[in-house]
Structures are given as structure tokens and as C-alpha cells.
Design an enzyme around this catalytic site. Structure first.
Site, short mmCIF file in Angstrom:
data_model
loop_
_atom_site.label_atom_id
_atom_site.label_comp_id
_atom_site.label_asym_id
_atom_site.label_seq_id
_atom_site.Cartn_x
_atom_site.Cartn_y
_atom_site.Cartn_z
CB THR A 48 -0.91 -0.02 1.26
OG1 THR A 48 -1.52 1.24 1.43
CG2 THR A 48 -0.11 -0.32 2.53
CG ASP A 49 -1.19 4.93 -0.99
OD1 ASP A 49 -1.72 4.28 -0.07
OD2 ASP A 49 -1.82 5.78 -1.66
CD GLU A 50 -3.28 3.33 4.49
OE1 GLU A 50 -3.03 3.07 5.67
OE2 GLU A 50 -4.42 3.29 4.01
CE1 TYR B 205 -3.19 -2.86 5.83
CE2 TYR B 205 -3.22 -0.51 5.38
CZ TYR B 205 -3.20 -1.81 4.93
OH TYR B 205 -3.18 -2.05 3.57
CE LYS C 59 0.23 -4.65 2.94
NZ LYS C 59 -0.11 -5.99 2.37
CG ASN D 70 -12.06 11.09 3.14
OD1 ASN D 70 -11.61 10.49 2.16
ND2 ASN D 70 -11.49 11.00 4.34
CG ASP E 243 -10.19 12.85 12.26
OD1 ASP E 243 -10.37 11.95 11.42
OD2 ASP E 243 -9.46 13.84 12.04
P1 NAD Z 1 -9.50 -7.64 2.41
O1 NAD Z 1 -9.50 -7.40 3.87
O2 NAD Z 1 -10.75 -7.40 1.62
O3 NAD Z 1 -9.05 -9.14 2.11
C1 NAD Z 1 -8.01 -9.77 2.79
C2 NAD Z 1 -8.09 -11.27 2.52
O4 NAD Z 1 -6.99 -11.91 3.19
C3 NAD Z 1 -9.37 -11.93 3.05
O5 NAD Z 1 -9.90 -12.81 2.08
C4 NAD Z 1 -8.90 -12.68 4.28
O6 NAD Z 1 -9.69 -13.82 4.58
C5 NAD Z 1 -7.47 -13.05 3.91
N1 NAD Z 1 -6.61 -13.28 5.08
C6 NAD Z 1 -6.47 -12.49 6.16
N2 NAD Z 1 -5.59 -13.04 7.04
C7 NAD Z 1 -5.15 -14.20 6.46
C8 NAD Z 1 -4.23 -15.21 6.86
N3 NAD Z 1 -3.58 -15.14 8.03
N4 NAD Z 1 -4.02 -16.25 6.03
C9 NAD Z 1 -4.68 -16.34 4.84
N5 NAD Z 1 -5.57 -15.43 4.42
C10 NAD Z 1 -5.80 -14.36 5.21
O7 NAD Z 1 -8.30 -6.76 1.85
P2 NAD Z 1 -8.14 -6.01 0.46
O8 NAD Z 1 -8.67 -4.64 0.58
O9 NAD Z 1 -8.61 -6.89 -0.62
O10 NAD Z 1 -6.54 -5.89 0.41
C11 NAD Z 1 -5.75 -6.94 -0.16
C12 NAD Z 1 -4.29 -6.54 -0.15
O11 NAD Z 1 -4.12 -5.33 -0.88
C13 NAD Z 1 -3.74 -6.25 1.25
O12 NAD Z 1 -2.43 -6.75 1.30
C14 NAD Z 1 -3.73 -4.74 1.35
O13 NAD Z 1 -2.73 -4.29 2.22
C15 NAD Z 1 -3.44 -4.36 -0.08
N6 NAD Z 1 -3.93 -3.04 -0.50
C16 NAD Z 1 -5.23 -2.69 -0.32
C17 NAD Z 1 -5.69 -1.45 -0.76
C18 NAD Z 1 -7.14 -1.04 -0.61
O14 NAD Z 1 -7.49 0.07 -0.96
N7 NAD Z 1 -8.03 -1.89 -0.12
C19 NAD Z 1 -4.80 -0.56 -1.36
C20 NAD Z 1 -3.45 -0.94 -1.52
C21 NAD Z 1 -3.04 -2.19 -1.09
O1 TDX Z 2 -16.86 5.78 7.93
C1 TDX Z 2 -15.80 6.27 7.51
N1 TDX Z 2 -15.71 7.63 7.37
C2 TDX Z 2 -14.60 8.24 6.90
O2 TDX Z 2 -14.56 9.48 6.79
C3 TDX Z 2 -14.67 5.46 7.13
C4 TDX Z 2 -14.72 3.96 7.28
C5 TDX Z 2 -13.54 6.10 6.65
N2 TDX Z 2 -13.50 7.45 6.53
C6 TDX Z 2 -12.30 8.08 5.96
C7 TDX Z 2 -10.96 7.63 6.49
C8 TDX Z 2 -10.05 7.76 5.29
O3 TDX Z 2 -9.57 9.09 5.20
O4 TDX Z 2 -12.28 7.71 4.57
C9 TDX Z 2 -10.95 7.48 4.09
C10 TDX Z 2 -10.85 6.07 3.55
O5 TDX Z 2 -10.96 5.18 4.66
P1 TDX Z 2 -10.78 3.59 4.51
O6 TDX Z 2 -11.76 3.07 3.52
O7 TDX Z 2 -10.79 3.01 5.88
O8 TDX Z 2 -9.36 3.48 3.81
P2 TDX Z 2 -7.87 3.92 4.24
O9 TDX Z 2 -7.72 4.04 5.69
O10 TDX Z 2 -7.51 5.11 3.39
O11 TDX Z 2 -7.06 2.62 3.74
C11 TDX Z 2 -7.39 1.96 2.51
O12 TDX Z 2 -6.48 2.29 1.50
C12 TDX Z 2 -5.17 1.81 1.64
C13 TDX Z 2 -7.43 0.45 2.69
O13 TDX Z 2 -8.36 0.12 3.71
C14 TDX Z 2 -6.06 -0.09 2.99
O14 TDX Z 2 -6.10 -1.52 3.05
C15 TDX Z 2 -5.13 0.32 1.89
O15 TDX Z 2 -3.83 -0.06 2.21
#
Ligand code: NAD
Ligand code: TDX
Length: 342
Positions: A122-124, A158, A162, A257, A280
Site C-alpha cells: 500500500t501507499d500508506e 496497519y 505493511k 472524503n 476523527d
Molecule cells: P481484504 O480485507 O478485503 O481481504 C483480505 C483477505 O486476506 C481476506 O480474504 C482474508 O480472509 C485473507 N486473510 C487475512 N488473514 C489471512 C491469513 N492469516 N491467512 C490467509 N488469508 C488471510 O483486503 P483487500 O482490501 O482486498 O486488500 C488486499 C491486499 O491489498 C492487502 O495486502 C492490502 O494491504 C493491499 N492493498 C489494499 C488497498 C485497498 O485500498 N483496499 C490498497 C493498496 C493495497
Molecule cells: O466511515 C468512515 N468515514 C470516513 O470518513 C470510514 C470507514 C472512513 N473514513 C475516511 C478515512 C479515510 O480518510 O475515509 C478514508 C478512507 O478510509 P478507509 O476506507 O478506511 O481506507 P484507508 O484508511 O484510506 O485505507 C485503505 O487504503 C489503503 C485500505 O483500507 C487499505 O487496506 C489500503 O492499504
């Protein structure tokens, strides 16, 4: 590359990648290794051909199981993670276990068998950037986006877990010659995203007659990318990326947001101000922005879903049409937030 393991392939982004590979690369067979935590869902893999996709329910930190699977694979594409910042602020322990120990377990097996590894991150890991409005010259200059050279300074449990996993992969490349690449992507949106996350939470709130919830002032900026574009980028890096390199994935989708929430309200026929401002997030990152020029110029990837409004409307329609996918979990997710003042 005939047999690949996709960890976390029953989650939001991992399952999108599995569908992408099945639909576009008929020569590839996939083993999904997924623990099916609250975030994993078999339904995300429904309809896929059983002769090409095999779901193994198990933990990426289970060294014996991982060894057995990796031994017979050509590559591992690693998505599995605990992925939600808010959860990591309530209980960091599964984040340490899965994101750090789990990644360690996978790269040890890949090292042993010389298997190609792609780490999805992730970019985080780069922390946050100042808001553009606070930058001299209104942020039009250099240094306003993350690049592969940006310094690691994660803010939350988190993102620090990562970041730790990224550093393990980098060290395994350098010290042991692990055949790995890393990608750091910005915020994904699209169908099948868990309803704890910002966009699906607000859509399903409106569909449930609950007011959307905005953290703080809503000024925080996220750089949105459609998950289909992320999947294509990961495939590009897996097949064309240079070993040892980090690629940033982003689609120039910066929005704060409040803007995103107002768009959701508008597209769902609600008044622009029909939301509540809530507590927040502690340590809330201000702004993310990705410079993906390396991926574009060196590997030729470009995003296809560049109209955020259209992608958002499709996403809203998907949650409307697939109530059974999320409805049973809604009350529990909201009760957890309410307990936290959010
Ligand atoms: P998600 O939470 O929707 O899915 C995670 C999956 O991993 C689930 O299916 C869960 O059952 C599985 N899992 C969790 N712990 C496990 C373990 N110990 N062993 C096997 N499986 C396990 O997450 P997502 O949003 O799909 O993110 C997937 C990947 O992409 C993550 O590595 C996250 O850091 C990265 N990522 C997410 C975002 C985003 O915006 N969501 C952005 C950049 C990177
Ligand atoms: O109810 C809400 N209200 C709100 O204002 C929630 C759930 C979030 N937020 C804000 C927090 C963040 O600024 O919205 C933004 C997005 O929140 P999330 O969906 O929780 O994402 P974020 O914390 O940015 O992280 C996501 O992007 C990077 C993914 O969950 C991560 O897995 C990924 O690495």
C-alpha cells in the site's frame, strides 16, 4: 507461469485479481490460499471454473501448509492481510501476526524453492503528504506525490505492519536473491469491497436508512483507483517487472472524503448535506498521492477506469443489486463503529 498461488484471493482485491487472470490468461491455474477471516468470502469466487481455481482454506502463517503449496507453484501473488486501519487501532495483534509473520512464512518458502514472489502493498507505508492547499505554490510543484524513493514513515499499526513486510521482502531479495517484486497501490474502490471501508460503508448506510459518517472535517485526501486497474497492474508487474524493483500503482484520482461522500449522496438522490460528522480517526493520514510514472513508462501500464463518477455509479449499482452479499453483516459492522464513537 502455469500454477500460481494467490494469497487472500477470497478478499476484495485478491478475488478481483483471480477473476482477471481466469478471464484473460487461460493458460494459468490458481490456488487461492485464504483463511476466510471476516473479510474473506467464498461468494467472491463464485462461478469460477473448478478445474482452474482451487480454494485452500488456511493461514499464510502455517509454515507446513505453505511449504506444501509453494513447493509445486511457479509464483506466489501475496494479497492476504489484515487490511483495515480502524481495526488496527482497536487491536493490532492480528496485523502483526498476518502481515508480518505471514509474509515472513511465505518468503521463506519461496526462497527455499526458488519461487517467484509478488508482494502487494500500500501507499500508506510512506505516511502522508500535506494537503495541497497548505503547500507553497498550491502543490503544483515537485515533491507532492509518493515515488518509489519516498521515505518509509507509516502512521498506523496497519501501515507499519505493511511497511515491515515490504522491508522483509526487500531484505530477502538482497540477502537471499529472492525473485520478488513489490507494488504499493493507492485506495481501491469497486464491487465486493468489505462494508467496513469508506465507500461501501456510506453506500450501504444510505441503502439501510442510516446517515453516512464522515471522519473529522472530511478534508483528508485519498487517491482512488478502480480495483480492475489494480489487478491489471499487478499482472503486468508479475510478468514484466524487474526483480527487486518496487512499482507504485495509482490512477491520478485524488479526492477529499467530503467530495467523495457528496458524490455518493448525489448519485443516490440524497441531499448533499445528509450526513453526520463523527469522531476523527487517531493519527488520520492527511493526503495520499501516487506518482505511477515508473510503471507507466517502463512497463507500459495505463489505467482504464479514469472516470471516477462512472466507476462510483457502477459500484453503487452493484451494492444495490447485491444486498444479500452485505446485508447480514451490516448491523454488526455498524455496532462496532458505534461502540467506537464513529
Ligand atoms: P481484504 O480485507 O478485503 O481481504 C483480505 C483477505 O486476506 C481476506 O480474504 C482474508 O480472509 C485473507 N486473510 C487475512 N488473514 C489471512 C491469513 N492469516 N491467512 C490467509 N488469508 C488471510 O483486503 P483487500 O482490501 O482486498 O486488500 C488486499 C491486499 O491489498 C492487502 O495486502 C492490502 O494491504 C493491499 N492493498 C489494499 C488497498 C485497498 O485500498 N483496499 C490498497 C493498496 C493495497
Ligand atoms: O466511515 C468512515 N468515514 C470516513 O470518513 C470510514 C470507514 C472512513 N473514513 C475516511 C478515512 C479515510 O480518510 O475515509 C478514508 C478512507 O478510509 P478507509 O476506507 O478506511 O481506507 P484507508 O484508511 O484510506 O485505507 C485503505 O487504503 C489503503 C485500505 O483500507 C487499505 O487496506 C489500503 O492499504
Amino acid at each position: 507461469m502455469k500454477n500460481i498461488i494467490v494469497t487472500g484471493g477470497a478478499g476484495f482485491i485478491g478475488s478481483n485479481f483471480v477473476h482477471y487472470v481466469v478471464n484473460n490468461h487461460p493458460e494459468v491455474n490458481i490456488t487461492v490460499l485464504d483463511k476466510l477471516t471476516y473479510a474473506g468470502n467464498r461468494a467472491n469466487l463464485a462461478g469460477l471454473p473448478a478445474d482452474r481455481v482451487n480454494l485452500v482454506v488456511g493461514d499464510i502463517a502455517d509454515a507446513e501448509l505453505v511449504d506444501k503449496l509453494v513447493k509445486n507453484a511457479d509464483a506466489v501473488v501475496h494479497y492476504a492481510a489484515e487490511s483495515h486501519n480502524d481495526n488496527s487501532l482497536i487491536d493490532p495483534s492480528p496485523f502483526i501476526q498476518t502481515n508480518i509473520i505471514g509474509t515472513y512464512t511465505l518468503i521463506e518458502a519461496c526462497r527455499k524453492y526458488g519461487v517467484r514472489f509478488h508482494h502487494v502493498s500500500t501507499d500508506e507505508v510512506y505516511g502522508d503528504l500535506p494537503l495541497r492547499e497548505d503547500l507553497p505554490g498550491r502543490g503544483e510543484g515537485e515533491g507532492e506525490k509518493f515515488t518509489p524513493e519516498s521515505r518509509y514513515q507509516p502512521s498506523s499499526p496497519y501501515s507499519s505492519s505493511k511497511a515491515s513486510s515490504d522491508l522483509l521482502v526487500r531484505a530477502w531479495v538482497r540477502s537471499f536473491g529472492l525473485k520478488a517484486t513489490i507494488s504499493n497501490c493507492s485506495n481501491n474502490y469497486g464491487p465486493y469491497q468489505h462494508i467496513e471501508k469508506f465507500i461501501p460503508r456510506q453506500i450501504t448506510n444510505i441503502l439501510s436508512g442510516i446517515k453516512p459518517k464522515l471522519y473529522g472535517t472530511g478534508k483528508n485526501v485519498r487517491d482512488w483507483i478502480h480495483t480492475n486497474d489494480h489487478s491489471r497492474a499487478v499482472w503486468t508487474i508479475l510478468t514484466k517487472g524487474k526483480i527487486g524493483e518496487t512499482y507504485l500503482i495509482g490512477a491520478d484520482g485524488e479526492k477529499n472524503n467530503k467530495e467523495v461522500l457528496e458524490l455518493i449522496l448525489q448519485e443516490m438522490g440524497q441531499p448533499k448535506d445528509a450526513y453526520e460528522m463523527v469522531k476523527d480517526r487517531p493519527g488520520h493520514d492527511l493526503r495520499y498521492a501516487i506518482d505511477s510514472s515508473k510503471l507507466r513508462s517502463e512497463l507500459g501500464w495505463e489505467p482504464k477506469f479514469t472516470n471516477f463518477e462512472d466507476g462510483l455509479q457502477d459500484t453503487i449499482n452493484w451494492y444495490k443489486d447485491n444486498e444479500s452479499w452485505w446485508k447480514d453483516e451490516k448491523a454488526e459492522v455498524e455496532a462496532k463503529y458505534a461502540n467506537n464513537g464513529q
